[in-house]
Design an enzyme around this catalytic site. Structure first.
Site, PDB file in Angstrom:
ATOM      1  N   ASP A  12       0.807  -1.233   0.000  1.00  0.00           N
ATOM      2  CA  ASP A  12       0.000   0.000   0.000  1.00  0.00           C
ATOM      3  C   ASP A  12       0.836   1.276   0.000  1.00  0.00           C
ATOM      4  O   ASP A  12       0.418   2.298   0.549  1.00  0.00           O
ATOM      5  CB  ASP A  12      -0.965   0.035   1.215  1.00  0.00           C
ATOM      6  CG  ASP A  12      -1.776  -1.235   1.326  1.00  0.00           C
ATOM      7  OD1 ASP A  12      -2.219  -1.728   0.285  1.00  0.00           O
ATOM      8  OD2 ASP A  12      -1.949  -1.742   2.453  1.00  0.00           O
ATOM      9  N   LYS A  15       2.149   2.209  -5.084  1.00  0.00           N
ATOM     10  CA  LYS A  15       2.809   1.696  -6.301  1.00  0.00           C
ATOM     11  C   LYS A  15       1.963   1.969  -7.540  1.00  0.00           C
ATOM     12  O   LYS A  15       2.485   2.253  -8.602  1.00  0.00           O
ATOM     13  CB  LYS A  15       3.059   0.187  -6.173  1.00  0.00           C
ATOM     14  CG  LYS A  15       4.073  -0.161  -5.106  1.00  0.00           C
ATOM     15  CD  LYS A  15       4.286  -1.657  -4.994  1.00  0.00           C
ATOM     16  CE  LYS A  15       3.097  -2.403  -4.430  1.00  0.00           C
ATOM     17  NZ  LYS A  15       2.801  -2.124  -3.009  1.00  0.00           N
ATOM     18  N   GLY A  39      -3.973  -4.374  -4.491  1.00  0.00           N
ATOM     19  CA  GLY A  39      -4.969  -3.371  -4.867  1.00  0.00           C
ATOM     20  C   GLY A  39      -4.224  -2.108  -5.263  1.00  0.00           C
ATOM     21  O   GLY A  39      -3.802  -1.347  -4.400  1.00  0.00           O
ATOM     22  N   HIS A  40      -4.008  -1.931  -6.564  1.00  0.00           N
ATOM     23  CA  HIS A  40      -3.251  -0.760  -7.019  1.00  0.00           C
ATOM     24  C   HIS A  40      -4.232   0.315  -7.485  1.00  0.00           C
ATOM     25  O   HIS A  40      -4.936   0.141  -8.471  1.00  0.00           O
ATOM     26  CB  HIS A  40      -2.264  -1.162  -8.124  1.00  0.00           C
ATOM     27  CG  HIS A  40      -1.182  -2.064  -7.614  1.00  0.00           C
ATOM     28  ND1 HIS A  40      -0.226  -2.656  -8.404  1.00  0.00           N
ATOM     29  CD2 HIS A  40      -0.896  -2.459  -6.349  1.00  0.00           C
ATOM     30  CE1 HIS A  40       0.581  -3.374  -7.649  1.00  0.00           C
ATOM     31  NE2 HIS A  40       0.190  -3.275  -6.401  1.00  0.00           N
ATOM     32  N   GLN A 220       2.387  -5.929  -3.177  1.00  0.00           N
ATOM     33  CA  GLN A 220       2.732  -6.014  -1.740  1.00  0.00           C
ATOM     34  C   GLN A 220       4.055  -5.265  -1.473  1.00  0.00           C
ATOM     35  O   GLN A 220       4.329  -4.291  -2.164  1.00  0.00           O
ATOM     36  CB  GLN A 220       2.792  -7.466  -1.252  1.00  0.00           C
ATOM     37  CG  GLN A 220       1.424  -8.136  -1.183  1.00  0.00           C
ATOM     38  CD  GLN A 220       0.964  -8.751  -2.494  1.00  0.00           C
ATOM     39  OE1 GLN A 220       1.735  -9.391  -3.175  1.00  0.00           O
ATOM     40  NE2 GLN A 220      -0.286  -8.565  -2.844  1.00  0.00           N
TER      41      GLN A 220
HETATM   42  P1  IMP Z   1      -2.411 -12.831   1.784  1.00  0.00           P
HETATM   43  O1  IMP Z   1      -1.466 -12.242   0.800  1.00  0.00           O
HETATM   44  O2  IMP Z   1      -3.848 -12.674   1.428  1.00  0.00           O
HETATM   45  O3  IMP Z   1      -2.047 -14.266   2.122  1.00  0.00           O
HETATM   46  O4  IMP Z   1      -2.242 -12.026   3.157  1.00  0.00           O
HETATM   47  C1  IMP Z   1      -1.045 -12.093   3.940  1.00  0.00           C
HETATM   48  C2  IMP Z   1      -0.715 -10.742   4.567  1.00  0.00           C
HETATM   49  O5  IMP Z   1      -0.326  -9.838   3.531  1.00  0.00           O
HETATM   50  C3  IMP Z   1      -1.884 -10.073   5.288  1.00  0.00           C
HETATM   51  O6  IMP Z   1      -1.374  -9.330   6.386  1.00  0.00           O
HETATM   52  C4  IMP Z   1      -2.437  -9.108   4.249  1.00  0.00           C
HETATM   53  O7  IMP Z   1      -3.113  -8.018   4.834  1.00  0.00           O
HETATM   54  C5  IMP Z   1      -1.147  -8.662   3.575  1.00  0.00           C
HETATM   55  N1  IMP Z   1      -1.344  -8.225   2.193  1.00  0.00           N
HETATM   56  C6  IMP Z   1      -1.542  -8.988   1.112  1.00  0.00           C
HETATM   57  N2  IMP Z   1      -1.652  -8.236   0.005  1.00  0.00           N
HETATM   58  C7  IMP Z   1      -1.510  -6.961   0.409  1.00  0.00           C
HETATM   59  C8  IMP Z   1      -1.482  -5.721  -0.285  1.00  0.00           C
HETATM   60  O8  IMP Z   1      -1.593  -5.623  -1.512  1.00  0.00           O
HETATM   61  N3  IMP Z   1      -1.298  -4.616   0.485  1.00  0.00           N
HETATM   62  C9  IMP Z   1      -1.125  -4.673   1.826  1.00  0.00           C
HETATM   63  N4  IMP Z   1      -1.112  -5.819   2.503  1.00  0.00           N
HETATM   64  C10 IMP Z   1      -1.313  -6.948   1.807  1.00  0.00           C
END
Ligand code: IMP
Length: 423
Positions: A12, A15, A39-40, A220
């Site tokens: 977040d 990007k 989520g871009h 991420q």
């Molecule tokens: P997962 O990727 O759904 O397995 O989540 C694992 C961890 O990564 C959790 O803490 C999510 O909130 C975090 N996470 C996954 N994708 C994003 C992102 O695009 N932005 C921020 N945090 C993310």
């Protein structure tokens, strides 16, 4: 010169904006890891659009947007997203989907939910099946986008998997998934996605040979990396530099520059350590001012000061060349701003980032205070017009991280970007 854009924090970082701003200079934009957990956020012709799977180059008609083999793909969500952006007049003719991207199946999503509900530590995943889909890749059971185009092939591959998954789901008292409930639907989505699906590895290497300019789009952030992040509070892929090559098939020599994106403060969604977290009024103020609510799940983000120890670690493990600093304007009204310059434990001060959640939960951050600039920066276009206090803040980030800040973002639109950060 090929460029990679990666998040230096817990995701977040902005990007989407940075890549959309840089994309027109590039002929190819490739996503290399993650899935629709990302989520871009992009502002296109005044409209706010959140991309989850489509590369941020999709708005630039001359750019080829590639979903690389390292991305886990939910065909339902991808189809919906393509149809969604087409409503905004965006042409997806230049979209390429790797034929060897692992698929996210309904069972993966169900497993993500039951694992979250039964784990002794709650990770706070996005519950989109990302982790279980990557588990199937390393477990050598994955099914790929290329398997979607022949019903018999798809059925024969997923039949034993479905039985295996349902056994697991039963163990955790979850709702079993009937294969028959989605197989035809997936085959239909496959028909739609077929025109985009290619051998992306040869295609990308062909572009490289032709000298086309390539941008690697990270999702991420470094601190969520499965190998370098705050394990187990991480995602299941490599947003860090190694993921660019395993997730595209491009050789390491194809990459010239890495730009790291960092907010002027820090946020994280989900569980896990966060030494600079602000839980009081200042935290609440920053959350509101920065609109810090998850773009994928809507969850309120946790907020805190910029952590330079973590930032320097992220720069180190990726060989980051420069920083794109975002959301500086969110700090505009603060009287005082702080940054973490060390971690204190039992009287010792360390500047080493140990990605160990027990250690990080127990450190006391060493904070350096800065005077706030207390003026509106959102309309500033050139570096020299920034208030002296803001310049001091930026210079300290450069000094500590030992790399330059290449650009500063002071608002959501592309025009609100200060691109040359030298006097
Ligand atoms: P997962 O990727 O759904 O397995 O989540 C694992 C961890 O990564 C959790 O803490 C999510 O909130 C975090 N996470 C996954 N994708 C994003 C992102 O695009 N932005 C921020 N945090 C993310």
């Amino acid at each position: 010169m090929n460029l990679a854009v990666i998040g230096l924090q817990w995701g977040d970082e902005g990007k989407g904006k940075a890549i959309n701003y840089l994309a027109p200079e590039y002929e190819v934009v490739v996503r290399y890891q993650g899935g629709h957990n990302a989520g871009h956020t992009i502002y296109h012709k005044g409209e706010k659009i959140i991309l989850h799977l489509l590369p941020s180059g999709i708005f630039s008609p001359s750019t080829v947007s590639v979903i690389g083999n390292g991305v886990v793909v939910n065909p339902v969500k991808l189809t919906e997203e393509i149809k969604g952006v087409e409503k905004f007049g965006v042409n997806c003719n230049n979209l390429v989907l790797s034929s060897t991207a692992p698929l996210i199946l309904p069972e993966h999503q169900q497993l993500d939910v039951v694992f979250e509900n039964s784990r002794y530590i709650e990770i706070g995943t996005t519950r989109r099946g990302i982790g279980p889909a990557y588990e199937d890749l390393t477990g050598r059971r994955a099914v790929f986008t290329g398997d979607l185009f022949d019903k018999d092939r798809f059925y024969n591959k997923i039949k034993p998997l479905n039985e295996y998954y349902n056994k697991l789901i039963r163990t955790f008292n979850g709702k079993e998934i009937e294969l028959e409930s989605y197989i035809d639907e997936y085959i239909e989505y496959g028909k739609f996605l077929k025109e985009f699906t290619k051998n992306s590895i040869y295609l990308l290497n062909g572009f490289l040979k032709q000298g086309k300019k390539i941008l690697f789009e990270g999702a991420q952030g470094v601190l969520l990396d499965i190998n370098f992040g705050t394990f187990p509070f991480v995602t299941s892929s490599n947003p860090t530099v190694g993921g660019m090559f395993t997730g595209t098939g491009l050789p390491h020599k194809s990459l010239d520059t890495i730009t790291g994106i960092s907010k002027a403060y820090t946020t994280r969604v989900g569980g896990g350590p966060f030494p600079s977290e602000l839980k009081g009024d200042t935290g609440e103020y920053l959350r509101k001012q920065g609109n810090e609510y998850g773009s994928t799940t809507g969850r309120p983000r946790r907020v805190g000061w910029l952590d330079l120890v973590a930032l320097k670690y992220a720069v180190m493990v990726n060989g980051v060349d420069d920083i794109f600093l975002t959301k500086l304007d969110v700090l505009d009204e603060l009287e005082e701003i702080e940054m973490v310059t060390g971690y204190q434990t039992d009287g010792d001060i360390s500047t080493i980032f140990e990605p160990d959640h027990i250690y990080l939960d127990n450190v006391t951050p060493v904070l350096k205070k800065f005077r706030g600039w207390r003026s509106d920066t959102s309309g500033i276009k050139v570096y020299k017009d920034l208030p002296e206090e803001a310049k001091e803040y930026i210079r300290f980030i450069e000094e500590f991280s030992e790399i330059p800040v290449r650009a500063v973002s002071v608002g959501v639109s592309s025009e609100q970007t200060i691109k040359n950060c030298k006097e």
